[in-house]
Design a protein around this motif. Structure first.
Motif, PDB file in Angstrom:
ATOM      1  N   LEU A   1      48.860  -3.704   3.898  1.00  0.00           N
ATOM      2  CA  LEU A   1      48.587  -4.133   5.422  1.00  0.00           C
ATOM      3  C   LEU A   1      49.580  -5.451   5.406  1.00  0.00           C
ATOM      4  O   LEU A   1      50.431  -5.736   6.231  1.00  0.00           O
ATOM      5  CB  LEU A   1      47.411  -4.813   5.862  1.00  0.00           C
ATOM      6  N   SER A   2      49.596  -6.272   4.050  1.00  0.00           N
ATOM      7  CA  SER A   2      50.052  -7.446   4.048  1.00  0.00           C
ATOM      8  C   SER A   2      51.716  -7.396   3.980  1.00  0.00           C
ATOM      9  O   SER A   2      52.556  -8.250   4.579  1.00  0.00           O
ATOM     10  CB  SER A   2      49.737  -8.347   2.986  1.00  0.00           C
ATOM     11  N   ILE A   3      52.092  -6.394   3.300  1.00  0.00           N
ATOM     12  CA  ILE A   3      53.520  -6.019   3.363  1.00  0.00           C
ATOM     13  C   ILE A   3      54.027  -5.691   4.746  1.00  0.00           C
ATOM     14  O   ILE A   3      55.027  -6.362   4.857  1.00  0.00           O
ATOM     15  CB  ILE A   3      53.840  -5.026   2.221  1.00  0.00           C
ATOM     16  N   GLY A   4      53.363  -4.797   5.163  1.00  0.00           N
ATOM     17  CA  GLY A   4      53.650  -4.505   6.622  1.00  0.00           C
ATOM     18  C   GLY A   4      53.830  -5.801   7.681  1.00  0.00           C
ATOM     19  O   GLY A   4      54.429  -5.768   8.386  1.00  0.00           O
ATOM     20  N   LEU A   5      52.847  -6.650   7.305  1.00  0.00           N
ATOM     21  CA  LEU A   5      52.728  -7.796   8.267  1.00  0.00           C
ATOM     22  C   LEU A   5      53.966  -8.655   8.160  1.00  0.00           C
ATOM     23  O   LEU A   5      54.337  -9.704   8.952  1.00  0.00           O
ATOM     24  CB  LEU A   5      51.417  -8.623   8.061  1.00  0.00           C
ATOM     25  N   VAL A   6      54.594  -8.612   7.033  1.00  0.00           N
ATOM     26  CA  VAL A   6      55.837  -9.722   6.784  1.00  0.00           C
ATOM     27  C   VAL A   6      56.844  -9.338   8.011  1.00  0.00           C
ATOM     28  O   VAL A   6      57.607 -10.494   8.357  1.00  0.00           O
ATOM     29  CB  VAL A   6      56.395  -9.335   5.475  1.00  0.00           C
ATOM     30  N   GLY A   7      57.098  -8.108   8.296  1.00  0.00           N
ATOM     31  CA  GLY A   7      58.030  -8.188   9.242  1.00  0.00           C
ATOM     32  C   GLY A   7      58.417  -6.669   9.662  1.00  0.00           C
ATOM     33  O   GLY A   7      58.084  -5.795   8.828  1.00  0.00           O
ATOM     34  N   THR A   8      58.632  -6.071  11.138  1.00  0.00           N
ATOM     35  CA  THR A   8      58.532  -5.042  11.323  1.00  0.00           C
ATOM     36  C   THR A   8      60.203  -4.607  11.184  1.00  0.00           C
ATOM     37  O   THR A   8      61.058  -5.402  11.652  1.00  0.00           O
ATOM     38  CB  THR A   8      58.377  -4.763  12.931  1.00  0.00           C
ATOM     39  N   PRO A   9      60.543  -3.426  10.454  1.00  0.00           N
ATOM     40  CA  PRO A   9      62.111  -3.170  10.113  1.00  0.00           C
ATOM     41  C   PRO A   9      62.636  -2.657  11.656  1.00  0.00           C
ATOM     42  O   PRO A   9      62.196  -2.522  12.456  1.00  0.00           O
ATOM     43  CB  PRO A   9      61.902  -1.896   9.328  1.00  0.00           C
ATOM     44  N   SER A  10      64.030  -3.261  11.287  1.00  0.00           N
ATOM     45  CA  SER A  10      64.930  -3.309  12.365  1.00  0.00           C
ATOM     46  C   SER A  10      65.590  -1.959  12.406  1.00  0.00           C
ATOM     47  O   SER A  10      65.440  -1.368  11.481  1.00  0.00           O
ATOM     48  CB  SER A  10      66.071  -4.301  12.564  1.00  0.00           C
ATOM     49  N   PRO A  11      66.407  -1.321  13.378  1.00  0.00           N
ATOM     50  CA  PRO A  11      67.023  -0.009  13.396  1.00  0.00           C
ATOM     51  C   PRO A  11      67.997  -0.046  12.140  1.00  0.00           C
ATOM     52  O   PRO A  11      68.208   0.882  11.380  1.00  0.00           O
ATOM     53  CB  PRO A  11      67.798  -0.071  14.432  1.00  0.00           C
ATOM     54  N   ILE A  12      68.816  -1.305  11.904  1.00  0.00           N
ATOM     55  CA  ILE A  12      69.544  -1.181  10.782  1.00  0.00           C
ATOM     56  C   ILE A  12      68.777  -1.316   9.417  1.00  0.00           C
ATOM     57  O   ILE A  12      69.229  -0.574   8.178  1.00  0.00           O
ATOM     58  CB  ILE A  12      70.312  -2.642  10.679  1.00  0.00           C
ATOM     59  N   ALA A  13      67.601  -1.686   9.587  1.00  0.00           N
ATOM     60  CA  ALA A  13      66.667  -1.791   8.023  1.00  0.00           C
ATOM     61  C   ALA A  13      66.188  -0.412   7.724  1.00  0.00           C
ATOM     62  O   ALA A  13      66.301   0.118   6.819  1.00  0.00           O
ATOM     63  CB  ALA A  13      65.516  -2.679   8.302  1.00  0.00           C
ATOM     64  N   LEU A  14      65.798   0.379   8.960  1.00  0.00           N
ATOM     65  CA  LEU A  14      65.593   1.791   8.775  1.00  0.00           C
ATOM     66  C   LEU A  14      66.906   2.642   8.222  1.00  0.00           C
ATOM     67  O   LEU A  14      66.440   3.588   7.585  1.00  0.00           O
ATOM     68  CB  LEU A  14      65.033   2.272  10.200  1.00  0.00           C
ATOM     69  N   GLY A  15      67.717   2.417   8.599  1.00  0.00           N
ATOM     70  CA  GLY A  15      68.961   2.835   8.228  1.00  0.00           C
ATOM     71  C   GLY A  15      69.093   2.896   6.722  1.00  0.00           C
ATOM     72  O   GLY A  15      69.688   3.735   6.086  1.00  0.00           O
ATOM     73  N   ILE A  16      69.135   1.618   6.466  1.00  0.00           N
ATOM     74  CA  ILE A  16      69.395   1.315   4.999  1.00  0.00           C
ATOM     75  C   ILE A  16      68.229   1.914   4.007  1.00  0.00           C
ATOM     76  O   ILE A  16      68.416   2.484   3.130  1.00  0.00           O
ATOM     77  CB  ILE A  16      69.600   0.006   4.686  1.00  0.00           C
ATOM     78  N   ALA A  17      67.194   2.038   4.597  1.00  0.00           N
ATOM     79  CA  ALA A  17      65.944   2.409   3.812  1.00  0.00           C
ATOM     80  C   ALA A  17      66.301   4.171   3.751  1.00  0.00           C
ATOM     81  O   ALA A  17      65.704   4.814   2.757  1.00  0.00           O
ATOM     82  CB  ALA A  17      64.706   2.431   4.711  1.00  0.00           C
ATOM     83  N   ALA A  18      66.876   4.664   4.811  1.00  0.00           N
ATOM     84  CA  ALA A  18      67.213   6.122   4.672  1.00  0.00           C
ATOM     85  C   ALA A  18      68.191   6.163   3.721  1.00  0.00           C
ATOM     86  O   ALA A  18      68.128   7.313   2.786  1.00  0.00           O
ATOM     87  CB  ALA A  18      67.771   6.729   5.831  1.00  0.00           C
ATOM     88  N   MET A  19      69.300   5.557   3.488  1.00  0.00           N
ATOM     89  CA  MET A  19      70.094   5.443   2.408  1.00  0.00           C
ATOM     90  C   MET A  19      69.577   5.465   1.027  1.00  0.00           C
ATOM     91  O   MET A  19      69.998   6.244   0.169  1.00  0.00           O
ATOM     92  CB  MET A  19      71.105   4.506   2.738  1.00  0.00           C
ATOM     93  N   LEU A  20      68.393   4.707   1.036  1.00  0.00           N
ATOM     94  CA  LEU A  20      67.958   4.675  -0.353  1.00  0.00           C
ATOM     95  C   LEU A  20      66.972   5.877  -0.680  1.00  0.00           C
ATOM     96  O   LEU A  20      67.017   6.104  -1.961  1.00  0.00           O
ATOM     97  CB  LEU A  20      66.932   3.302  -0.261  1.00  0.00           C
ATOM     98  N   ILE A  21      66.692   6.671   0.324  1.00  0.00           N
ATOM     99  CA  ILE A  21      65.915   7.955  -0.083  1.00  0.00           C
ATOM    100  C   ILE A  21      66.901   8.938  -0.622  1.00  0.00           C
ATOM    101  O   ILE A  21      66.548   9.417  -1.461  1.00  0.00           O
ATOM    102  CB  ILE A  21      65.287   8.211   1.407  1.00  0.00           C
ATOM    103  N   LEU A  22      68.131   8.597  -0.161  1.00  0.00           N
ATOM    104  CA  LEU A  22      69.203   9.601  -0.657  1.00  0.00           C
ATOM    105  C   LEU A  22      69.409   9.495  -2.245  1.00  0.00           C
ATOM    106  O   LEU A  22      69.964  10.520  -2.713  1.00  0.00           O
ATOM    107  CB  LEU A  22      70.535   9.381   0.240  1.00  0.00           C
ATOM    108  N   ALA A  23      69.226   8.196  -2.742  1.00  0.00           N
ATOM    109  CA  ALA A  23      69.128   7.886  -3.871  1.00  0.00           C
ATOM    110  C   ALA A  23      68.087   8.490  -5.033  1.00  0.00           C
ATOM    111  O   ALA A  23      67.981   8.527  -6.165  1.00  0.00           O
ATOM    112  CB  ALA A  23      69.403   6.481  -4.461  1.00  0.00           C
ATOM    113  N   VAL A  24      66.776   9.187  -4.353  1.00  0.00           N
ATOM    114  CA  VAL A  24      65.683   9.545  -5.030  1.00  0.00           C
ATOM    115  C   VAL A  24      65.886  10.570  -5.999  1.00  0.00           C
ATOM    116  O   VAL A  24      65.660  10.753  -7.088  1.00  0.00           O
ATOM    117  CB  VAL A  24      64.623   9.656  -3.929  1.00  0.00           C
TER     118      VAL A  24
END
Length: 370
Positions: free
Chosen positions: A258-281
């Motif tokens: 919960l505390s991690i999520g409360l730091v900040g809601t990800p922006s559309p750009i952040a969601l895109g970068i997170a998707a890029m990181l998933i491709l590295a898994v």
């Protein structure tokens, strides 16, 4: 407001469970939702999160068998994988920063390496829970995966301890010597605690007192929780205590997610970068498979262990959270990593459920690496 937050966390966690995902994915989403509604971390939630992390470290200490970690497939597999991951991911992040890609702009080399370091961990909570649910924790691939996870966690704890930048008190040596001296007494009390709530309470007392003692002498509290666990790891009732504390630890870790999520809601750009990181898994899992095969693990066991490790980690979030608190990375990057962790859990759940069938299908190709 905290009771309402916990109720919202339950609703999202329950929803995640109903669709076949780990509840912690729901807790992260609940944190993002609460932040979007104007909630801020602090107070009760932070205290719960802190105790949950300490209990996790204590539980890791209880499972820390040095002879298991001494196997080359464990220490070499974990260390080589982490080294390659940090170098490759760090270089890739620096390249994107140099290219001027949004959110990567302005990242210094040390920041890129910290993000890569956070991405090099695999999830202990996810993998252990998965292996226990399928009754494969005692299998060869299960023991290998858990050994690698424990070694990764030890590296994280060393980093967290060293990151304070402060020299410990000279009394720290006396503290460690005293704990070794009192180990027989601690073990005797543990033997006589019975099998109920008294054993759980004893585990909580050991965790919090160990953390407080290490904090007093200038050492990281988490290291204290780990060391106390290690001192009792060879006790016959250590597995029982670790299993007993599992539900308590998972409950308290709700506060951390919960505390991690409360730091900040990800922006559309952040969601895109997170998707890029998933491709590295898949690259991360493939490196694990190749290394484990080179270290003479059978292809089947290497494949199953690699799938268990094909995710990002809550320990990576702990490292990133420390980086955020010290101003090394931004809140946006902490949110990016949290989203990446959640998505890997979503993707890894059905993948691991079909791991044995996948090996049968790919057997001829995978056996070439054995």
């Amino acid at each position: 407001m905290e009771p309402l937050w916990l109720a919202i966390a339950f609703v999202f966690g329950f929803g995640a469970r109903r669709v076949g995902l780990p509840p912690l994915v729901g807790y992260l989403i609940a944190g993002f939702a609460l932040h979007a509604l104007g909630a801020e971390a602090g107070g009760f939630i932070d205290e719960v999160a802190n105790v949950g992390v300490l209990l996790m470290l204590f539980s890791i200490g209880l499972k820390l068998q040095l002879q298991t970690l001494a196997r080359p497939v464990i220490w070499a597999g974990a260390s080589l994988h982490m080294l390659v991951t940090v170098v490759v991911f760090g270089a890739a992040i620096l390249t994107l920063a140099a290219a001027g890609l949004s959110a990567f702009t302005g990242l210094a080399p040390e920041q890129s390496l910290l993000i890569a370091f956070a991405l090099s961990f695999s999830s202990t909570v996810f993998a252990v829970k998965l292996l226990e649910d399928t009754d494969e924790a005692g299998s060869q691939h299960g023991k290998t995966a858990i050994g690698i996870l424990i070694l990764q966690d030890v590296v994280a704890i060393v980093f967290l301890t060293a990151s304070t930048g402060e020299l410990p008190s000279p009394w720290s040596i006396a503290l460690v010597a005293g704990l070794l001296l009192f180990r027989p007494l601690l073990a005797l009390v543990m033997s006589r605690c019975g099998h109920g709530e008294l054993l759980i309470l004893y585990g909580l007392v050991l965790t919090l007192c160990g953390a407080a003692l290490f904090d007093v002498v200038g050492l990281k509290p988490g290291l204290g929780a780990l060391v106390i666990g290690v001192l009792l790891a060879r006790h016959p009732r250590a597995p029982e205590l670790a299993k007993t504390l599992l539900d308590v630890k998972d409950l308290l870790l709700v506060g951390f997610f919960l505390s991690i999520g409360l730091v900040g809601t990800p922006s559309p750009i952040a969601l895109g970068i997170a998707a890029m990181l998933i491709l590295a898994v898949p690259l991360k899992a493939g490196l694990f498979f190749w290394l484990l095969c080179r270290l003479r693990l059978r292809a089947r066991n290497a494949f199953l262990a690699s799938l268990s490790l094909a995710n990002y980690s809550e320990f990576g979030l702990i490292v990133a959270a420390l980086g955020y608190k010290r101003g090394w990375i931004t809140a946006e990057w902490l949110a990016i990593l949290a989203v990446a962790v959640a998505i890997t859990f979503i993707a890894a759940s059905p993948l691991n459920a079909r791991s044995h069938a996948l090996f049968v299908r790919l057997r001829n190709r995978l056996m070439r690496f054995e």
